[in-house]
Design a protein around this motif. Structure first.
Motif, PDB file in Angstrom:
ATOM      1  N   ARG A   1       0.687  -1.089  -0.063  1.00 21.16           N
ATOM      2  CA  ARG A   1      -0.058  -0.105   0.096  1.00 21.16           C
ATOM      3  C   ARG A   1       0.848   1.054  -0.004  1.00 21.16           C
ATOM      4  NH1 ARG A   1      -3.047  -1.129   4.350  1.00 21.16           N
ATOM      5  NH2 ARG A   1      -1.991   0.046   5.740  1.00 21.16           N
ATOM      6  N   ALA A   2       1.928   1.269   0.845  1.00 20.75           N
ATOM      7  CA  ALA A   2       2.858   2.475   0.942  1.00 20.75           C
ATOM      8  C   ALA A   2       3.348   2.619  -0.483  1.00 20.75           C
ATOM      9  CB  ALA A   2       3.724   2.327   1.846  1.00 20.75           C
ATOM     10  N   ASN A   3       4.061   1.571  -0.970  1.00 19.87           N
ATOM     11  CA  ASN A   3       4.762   1.596  -2.327  1.00 19.87           C
ATOM     12  C   ASN A   3       3.389   1.957  -3.343  1.00 19.87           C
ATOM     13  OD1 ASN A   3       5.380  -0.298  -4.954  1.00 19.87           O
ATOM     14  ND2 ASN A   3       7.144   0.948  -4.162  1.00 19.87           N
ATOM     15  N   THR A   4       2.315   1.756  -3.376  1.00 24.12           N
ATOM     16  CA  THR A   4       1.340   2.238  -4.353  1.00 24.12           C
ATOM     17  C   THR A   4       1.252   3.620  -4.208  1.00 24.12           C
ATOM     18  OG1 THR A   4       0.113  -0.091  -4.496  1.00 24.12           O
ATOM     19  CG2 THR A   4      -1.067   1.729  -5.356  1.00 24.12           C
ATOM     20  N   GLY A   5       1.160   4.065  -3.119  1.00 28.09           N
ATOM     21  CA  GLY A   5       0.965   5.529  -2.565  1.00 28.09           C
ATOM     22  C   GLY A   5       2.342   6.410  -3.360  1.00 28.09           C
ATOM     23  N   LEU A   6       3.424   5.854  -3.046  1.00 29.78           N
ATOM     24  CA  LEU A   6       4.586   6.658  -3.578  1.00 29.78           C
ATOM     25  C   LEU A   6       4.638   6.711  -4.977  1.00 29.78           C
ATOM     26  CD1 LEU A   6       7.279   5.395  -0.885  1.00 29.78           C
ATOM     27  CD2 LEU A   6       6.346   7.446  -1.126  1.00 29.78           C
ATOM     28  N   SER A   7       4.231   5.525  -5.603  1.00 28.14           N
ATOM     29  CA  SER A   7       4.171   5.499  -7.221  1.00 28.14           C
ATOM     30  C   SER A   7       3.354   6.445  -7.701  1.00 28.14           C
ATOM     31  CB  SER A   7       3.962   4.146  -7.548  1.00 28.14           C
ATOM     32  OG  SER A   7       5.094   3.135  -7.111  1.00 28.14           O
ATOM     33  N   GLN A   8       2.264   7.031  -6.946  1.00 32.38           N
ATOM     34  CA  GLN A   8       1.191   7.681  -7.347  1.00 32.38           C
ATOM     35  C   GLN A   8       1.650   9.345  -7.470  1.00 32.38           C
ATOM     36  OE1 GLN A   8      -2.270   6.620  -5.026  1.00 32.38           O
ATOM     37  NE2 GLN A   8      -2.941   5.103  -6.727  1.00 32.38           N
ATOM     38  N   VAL A   9       2.628   9.644  -6.624  1.00 33.03           N
ATOM     39  CA  VAL A   9       3.052  11.064  -6.543  1.00 33.03           C
ATOM     40  C   VAL A   9       4.358  11.298  -6.777  1.00 33.03           C
ATOM     41  CG1 VAL A   9       1.050  11.336  -4.835  1.00 33.03           C
ATOM     42  CG2 VAL A   9       3.315  10.625  -4.195  1.00 33.03           C
TER      43      VAL A   9
ATOM     44  N   PRO B   1      14.615   8.150  -5.240  1.00 26.21           N
ATOM     45  CA  PRO B   1      15.362   7.410  -4.481  1.00 26.21           C
ATOM     46  C   PRO B   1      14.333   6.650  -3.439  1.00 26.21           C
ATOM     47  CG  PRO B   1      16.606   9.258  -4.775  1.00 26.21           C
ATOM     48  CD  PRO B   1      15.337   9.506  -5.609  1.00 26.21           C
ATOM     49  N   ALA B   2      13.690   7.605  -2.935  1.00 27.05           N
ATOM     50  CA  ALA B   2      12.469   6.969  -1.747  1.00 27.05           C
ATOM     51  C   ALA B   2      11.452   6.096  -2.396  1.00 27.05           C
ATOM     52  CB  ALA B   2      11.862   8.237  -1.245  1.00 27.05           C
ATOM     53  N   ARG B   3      11.071   6.279  -3.694  1.00 28.34           N
ATOM     54  CA  ARG B   3      10.270   5.185  -4.354  1.00 28.34           C
ATOM     55  C   ARG B   3      11.233   4.118  -4.542  1.00 28.34           C
ATOM     56  NH1 ARG B   3       6.726   6.483  -9.751  1.00 28.34           N
ATOM     57  NH2 ARG B   3       7.131   4.395 -10.697  1.00 28.34           N
ATOM     58  N   GLY B   4      12.245   4.167  -4.821  1.00 26.75           N
ATOM     59  CA  GLY B   4      13.197   2.906  -5.205  1.00 26.75           C
ATOM     60  C   GLY B   4      13.338   2.004  -3.923  1.00 26.75           C
ATOM     61  N   VAL B   5      13.743   2.854  -2.904  1.00 25.11           N
ATOM     62  CA  VAL B   5      14.020   2.215  -1.838  1.00 25.11           C
ATOM     63  C   VAL B   5      12.823   1.402  -1.516  1.00 25.11           C
ATOM     64  CG1 VAL B   5      14.538   2.609   0.532  1.00 25.11           C
ATOM     65  CG2 VAL B   5      15.777   3.592  -1.040  1.00 25.11           C
ATOM     66  N   SER B   6      11.761   1.741  -1.568  1.00 24.18           N
ATOM     67  CA  SER B   6      10.408   1.374  -1.040  1.00 24.18           C
ATOM     68  C   SER B   6      10.094   0.052  -1.760  1.00 24.18           C
ATOM     69  CB  SER B   6       9.257   2.228  -1.353  1.00 24.18           C
ATOM     70  OG  SER B   6       7.856   1.824  -0.864  1.00 24.18           O
ATOM     71  N   VAL B   7      10.273   0.095  -3.151  1.00 25.11           N
ATOM     72  CA  VAL B   7       9.976  -1.276  -3.983  1.00 25.11           C
ATOM     73  C   VAL B   7      10.962  -2.025  -3.311  1.00 25.11           C
ATOM     74  CG1 VAL B   7      10.026  -1.921  -6.185  1.00 25.11           C
ATOM     75  CG2 VAL B   7       9.162   0.206  -5.956  1.00 25.11           C
ATOM     76  N   ALA B   8      12.418  -2.008  -3.205  1.00 24.29           N
ATOM     77  CA  ALA B   8      13.416  -2.744  -2.680  1.00 24.29           C
ATOM     78  C   ALA B   8      13.045  -3.478  -1.411  1.00 24.29           C
ATOM     79  CB  ALA B   8      14.835  -2.024  -2.724  1.00 24.29           C
ATOM     80  N   GLU B   9      12.376  -2.631  -0.567  1.00 20.19           N
ATOM     81  CA  GLU B   9      11.924  -3.058   0.785  1.00 20.19           C
ATOM     82  C   GLU B   9      10.830  -4.303   0.520  1.00 20.19           C
ATOM     83  OE1 GLU B   9       9.305  -0.841   3.248  1.00 20.19           O
ATOM     84  OE2 GLU B   9      10.692  -1.046   4.806  1.00 20.19           O
ATOM     85  N   LEU B  10       9.740  -3.965  -0.122  1.00 21.99           N
ATOM     86  CA  LEU B  10       8.590  -4.914  -0.600  1.00 21.99           C
ATOM     87  C   LEU B  10       9.341  -6.179  -1.271  1.00 21.99           C
ATOM     88  CD1 LEU B  10       6.078  -5.701  -0.805  1.00 21.99           C
ATOM     89  CD2 LEU B  10       5.677  -4.188  -3.004  1.00 21.99           C
ATOM     90  N   GLY B  11      10.309  -5.791  -2.017  1.00 13.17           N
ATOM     91  CA  GLY B  11      10.882  -7.063  -2.670  1.00 13.17           C
ATOM     92  C   GLY B  11      11.423  -8.258  -1.728  1.00 13.17           C
ATOM     93  N   LYS B  12      12.171  -7.392  -0.947  1.00 18.24           N
ATOM     94  CA  LYS B  12      13.021  -8.217   0.315  1.00 18.24           C
ATOM     95  C   LYS B  12      11.900  -8.712   1.179  1.00 18.24           C
ATOM     96  CE  LYS B  12      17.237  -5.554   0.179  1.00 18.24           C
ATOM     97  NZ  LYS B  12      18.488  -6.407   0.470  1.00 18.24           N
ATOM     98  N   LEU B  13      10.889  -8.178   1.396  1.00 18.53           N
ATOM     99  CA  LEU B  13       9.807  -8.758   2.464  1.00 18.53           C
ATOM    100  C   LEU B  13       9.292  -9.915   1.690  1.00 18.53           C
ATOM    101  CD1 LEU B  13       7.985  -5.804   3.700  1.00 18.53           C
ATOM    102  CD2 LEU B  13       9.258  -7.379   5.348  1.00 18.53           C
TER     103      LEU B  13
END
Length: 706
Positions: free
Chosen positions: A577-585, A591-603
């Motif tokens: 959900r957080a990654n979807t929100g960042l991708s919308q804005v 960098p913050a968007r890339g870090v968020s996607v990487a975090e989701l992938g690692k989870l």
């Protein structure tokens, strides 16, 4: 007015914590532990390097030296580059001619901007003040320039865990403490020697500070803040080099002695100053005087400070013009002075970012901490280079308020001054009440709360309920941020409950405060996941809790595994959900968007305690099941489908990291970690595929029983 950051008020708050990338690992508690370690002290995920802005000016000698990027490749997608490259020379010449000519003789301050490459031109204009303009074409992911800060200081929480010279993490090497001040740490004799010119005066000051504080207090004594220690390094350096040196000239840019660099919007202290900011500046000024071992501001004459007012004025400008040093995963480490970067003006829709990729690893520690300005979007010849000073996931009114109070100008970028007929800003949007797929502007005030869908025109009827949800959501966010360290369980409860209320009210994932709550909730869930599972089981199995329960099955190992599975799935859903929100804005590659996607992938790569396929008695080798959508009750998937989703997510993360942290840097330290993670996941997927083929082959070879 978008102005450069050589003047203004102190930024009075630290940036909001963000979801951070974790160490690369496939499975188990090590992955969860790494996730937890990366959560401490994060900055807002909408902006990486602007938690504290930077100063203007550049000395002719010192540490702020230009470091050439190794390339200008880009991984950004799309065909826009082809069109841009076909731009004819006449159009380029016309755009270059539009670069404003300097209204102040910049060249008279020889050497102050030597870190800048020839492709970037310094100019000033009435509209935006002093700024940087490009004379060449840059693609997303290109490194515009790299500099090492003049001075830098670690924040108090990181003094024991990081090297005070290269800012490297002490987790991989044994740090050695300075035997004199017993405050700063170094990872090697080389780093200690390199930092001695700055630490020499600092060492004596720290000893005197701690001695004096110990005499007044019976409890534990802390060193001064990173702001005071950074200011101390600045003043000692200026005193050593003398008033005629370019370093001193750089500091004159702070003062009112150069009227051409100041106007009504760029004074250090406004005519009607915020009492809180003034109190902070005064407190810092007193702290600096005490730290330097002086008894009054008048003793600052050798440092070029002639009165108490001058000192407070300098402090106010310093605090506004200082960058935050961050880890490659955007966690704040301390403060630094980077004059050449301070020339860059602000936009809420920036075309460049400032990051600390740490791409060279231990082999390049001598150049760390290395600050890099990287193109986030296509920058054509004649375009001004713009970064963001604040959290750009905030709605318009909050952004304008923050910029006015902190930097004393009104932003007029395309997001803050949208043209008539512009699309609804997703930071302030809710879904259509008729669920047509369109969005509506969030209602603002009860007196003017009318809003309708931009697609089908349906009117939002119960705006009072939406306004109430927004109000209590903001209150919950502020409270959760205050108690997240002292009472994480309470913070987790607040973020979970209020996120669901805002979702029920119809907010899109990127709307404020839902996005901020989602990101904080993800961070708290990762913290919860990262604790030792054995300790959690021991606590649940305590005799007191057993006596209160009538169901023995509540304490079975299976129950503990199911709880762990649920916690992991909850973290994945929140991160999605957080990654979807960042991708919308945020723009692709931020960098913050890339870090968020990487975090989701690692989870998604963390081993499942109880895979749903096994839990439901199904065949775990069945990889033909379609991938459930994120809003589906069956999300996240299990077994091989989860692994496939992890691979897709990590590949997407790397493509964004190559932009945000530099293509020539291979996406920085995080990008390199993700690349290895992708290799590991591909190996595991290969095992799955081999197992499926063998199982099918075995099944087809069996003859039916007669």
């Amino acid at each position: 007015m978008d102005v450069d950051r050589d003047t203004g008020e102190e930024q009075t708050q630290e940036a909001q914590k963000s979801v951070q990338v974790v160490e690369p690992t496939i499975s188990g508690s090590e992955s969860l532990k790494a996730l937890r370690e990366q959560q401490a002290g994060g900055v807002s995920a909408s902006f990486v390097s602007k938690a504290i802005p930077g100063m203007a000016g550049q000395p002719s000698t010192g540490n702020d030296e230009r470091i050439e990027p190794s390339g200008t490749e880009s991984s950004a997608e799309g065909s826009m580059a082809v069109d841009v490259l076909k731009e004819n020379k006449a159009e380029k010449s016309q755009k270059l001619a539009q670069i404003p000519e300097p209204s102040t003789p910049i060249s008279s301050y020889e050497g102050l901007y030597k870190a800048l490459p020839p492709s970037l031109k310094i100019s000033t204009s009435k509209e935006s003040g002093r700024g940087l303009y490009s004379s060449v074409f840059y693609q997303p992911g290109d490194v515009l320039f790299s500099v090492k800060p003049h001075v830098a200081a670690l924040s108090l929480p990181h003094l024991d865990g990081y090297c005070s010279s290269c800012f490297g993490n002490g987790g991989d090497s044994q740090l050695k403490r300075c035997t004199a001040c017993k405050t700063v740490m170094y990872c090697s004799p080389a780093c200690q020697s390199k930092d001695w010119s700055s630490h020499k005066n600092e060492c004596n000051a720290l000893q005197a500070w701690i001695k004096a504080a110990s005499a007044e207090s019976q409890g534990e004594v802390s060193p001064p803040s990173d702001a005071i220690r950074c200011l101390g390094r600045v003043l000692w350096k200026r005193h050593k080099l003398g008033p005629s040196h370019a370093w001193a000239s750089f500091f004159f840019l702070f003062s009112a002695s150069l009227p051409n660099y100041n106007d009504a919007d760029r004074t250090s202290l406004p005519k009607d100053p915020d009492p809180f900011n003034t109190e902070v500046h005064t407190h810092l000024a007193h702290g600096v005087v005490g730290y330097l071992g002086l008894t009054s501001p008048q003793q600052l004459e050798p440092y070029g400070i002639h009165s108490a007012a001058d000192l407070v004025d300098l402090v106010s400008r310093f605090t506004t013009n200082t960058f935050t040093v961050t880890t490659p995963t955007l966690s704040p480490l301390g403060a630094c002075v980077a004059p050449s970067v301070a020339l860059i003006n602000h936009s809420c829709d920036p075309n460049a970012v400032v990051v600390f990729p740490r791409a060279g690893g231990d082999a390049d520690k001598a150049n760390e901490p290395l600050l890099q300005v990287i193109a986030l979007k296509y920058i054509q010849p004649g375009d001004e280079v713009l970064t963001s000073y604040i959290d750009t996931t905030l709605p318009r009114e909050l952004r304008l308020k923050t910029l006015k109070e902190t930097y004393h100008f009104t932003c007029k970028c395309s997001l803050c001054s949208p043209a008539p007929g512009s699309p609804v800003d997703m930071r302030e949007a809710m879904w259509c009440p008729k669920r047509c797929g369109g969005v509506c502007c969030l209602p603002t005030e009860p007196e003017d709360s009318f809003t309708r869908c931009s697609k089908c025109g349906s009117v939002v009827k119960d705006t009072d309920a939406v306004l109430d949800a927004l109000r209590i959501g903001q209150e919950a966010l502020e409270k959760a941020e205050r108690v997240q360290d002292l009472d994480p369980r309470k913070a987790l409860q607040l973020t979970e409950n209020l996120s669901q209320i805002l979702i029920s009210a119809g907010l899109v994932p990127s709307a404020h405060p839902l996005l901020a709550l989602s990101r904080l909730h993800t961070s708290l869930l990762i913290t919860k996941l990262s604790t030792d599972p054995e300790s959690n089981i021991e606590e649940v199995f305590s005799p007191q809790i057993r006596e209160q329960s009538s169901s023995p099955s509540d304490f079975s190992p299976r129950h503990g595994q199911e709880e762990a599975q649920k916690a992991l799935d909850d973290a994945i859903r929140s991160a999605t959900r957080a990654n979807t929100g960042l991708s919308q804005v945020l723009a692709f590659g931020h960098p913050a968007r890339g870090v968020s996607v990487a975090e989701l992938g690692k989870l998604l790569t963390v081993d499942e305690p109880v895979p749903k396929d096994i839990q439901n008695g199904g065949d775990i080798l069945n990889a033909t099941t379609p991938m459930p959508p994120p809003n589906s009750p069956s999300y996240p998937p299990s077994g091989p489908n989860r692994l496939k989703l992890a691979h897709e997510t990590l590949v997407r993360a790397r493509s964004e990291l190559l932009v945000g942290f530099g293509n020539s840097n291979e996406g920085g330290e995080v990008g390199k970690q993700i690349r290895q993670q992708i290799v590991d996941v591909e190996k595991e997927l290969s095992v799955w595929r081999t197992g499926i083929r063998n199982a099918m082959k075995t099944a087809s070879s069996k003859k039916p029983i007669q």
